[in-house]
Scaffold this active site. Sequence first.
Site, PDB file in Angstrom:
ATOM      1  N   LYS A 151      36.337  36.028  -0.913  1.00 35.78           N
ATOM      2  CA  LYS A 151      35.093  36.680  -1.339  1.00 35.78           C
ATOM      3  C   LYS A 151      34.177  36.813  -0.124  1.00 35.78           C
ATOM      4  O   LYS A 151      34.113  35.917   0.730  1.00 35.78           O
ATOM      5  CB  LYS A 151      34.421  35.855  -2.438  1.00 35.78           C
ATOM      6  N   LYS A 247      41.671  44.896 -15.020  1.00 34.37           N
ATOM      7  CA  LYS A 247      41.278  43.684 -15.744  1.00 34.37           C
ATOM      8  C   LYS A 247      41.078  44.045 -17.211  1.00 34.37           C
ATOM      9  O   LYS A 247      40.453  45.063 -17.523  1.00 34.37           O
ATOM     10  CB  LYS A 247      39.962  43.127 -15.195  1.00 34.37           C
TER      11      LYS A 247
HETATM   12 MG    MG Z   1      36.858  42.334  -7.339  1.00 30.53          MG
END
Ligand code: MG
Length: 326
Positions: A151, A247
């Site tokens: 991240k 997702k």
């Molecule tokens: Mg992402």
Amino acid sequence: MRKVKVGPEIWPLRAPFVIARGGRSEAGVVVVELEEEGVTGVGEATPYARYGETAASVQAQIAALAGELEQGMTREALQQALPAGAARNAIDSALWDLETRRLNSDLWRINNILRPDVIEMAQTISIDSPEVMASGALALWQNGARLLKVKMDNTLITERLVAIRTAVPKATLIVDANESWHSEGLAARCQLLADLGVAMLEQPLPAAEDALLANFIHPLPICADESCHTRESLPQLVGRYEMVNIKLDKTGGLTEALALAAAAKEAGLEVMLGCMLCTSRAIRAALPLVDKARFVDLDGPTWLAQDVAAGLPFRCGKILLSEGSA
Ligand SMILES: [Mg+2]
């Protein structure tokens, strides 16, 4: 007549999870239970503020369909009744679960997919100082993870990535900026990532700025996450991205996710499979997509202090399906 139950759950994390949009210390999910003739199907979804969702708004969307669900609403009808998002995912997942349990089957068999013994997946490194991120990467590598998802926000890009690459020279790295970068300087950053052997960059720019990626020559694949929800997203992504992160909380369940995966491949886009912070219930619902994905990023439950009782058999960097029931 079906019985419908819906409610929120809070699952504390074992460590803070920090991305460009901010930090989280718990996973808030909404759970739907559908009971029919003594058989219960369960579905879980994670409301996401980025997409205008809260636990209350998602529960309200589900409650508005309770009557139709009690009367036997099908998955096909559900696709028209709710927009893509967490509410539809919770119901779609519960309907798949109910269907498989009533048939005494599972999601693999019902979708004609061979169940793998092992699923290799990414472990996520959340945002911290370069030193902490590098030592975290090394610990994951030493515990067996080979694919690491880093991240990143808009600061310390070089420092963090050089520290991580030095700590884990052989790991496959993917970088997720969660829309925090700008088009200015993007070319130099992409070159840095390529020079460090990063395999893919996820959603560098805000979704609203996707047009800036057209005709942008880049030395590594770029993956759409916040920019890709359903098949309807695809026309705007072709020519700008090489990959899409699917997702269930964005597609509104496995039904649309399977269709999106097929349509993405048809459009020449590679597939990544991702998740939100969630329990194993939400991951189990997405497993029929693993054989379609180049990168599998399903480590949400590994961030929880404790998973559901019947959790998936997670190991560092993998799900060992041969050691559990899924
Ligand atoms: Mg992402």
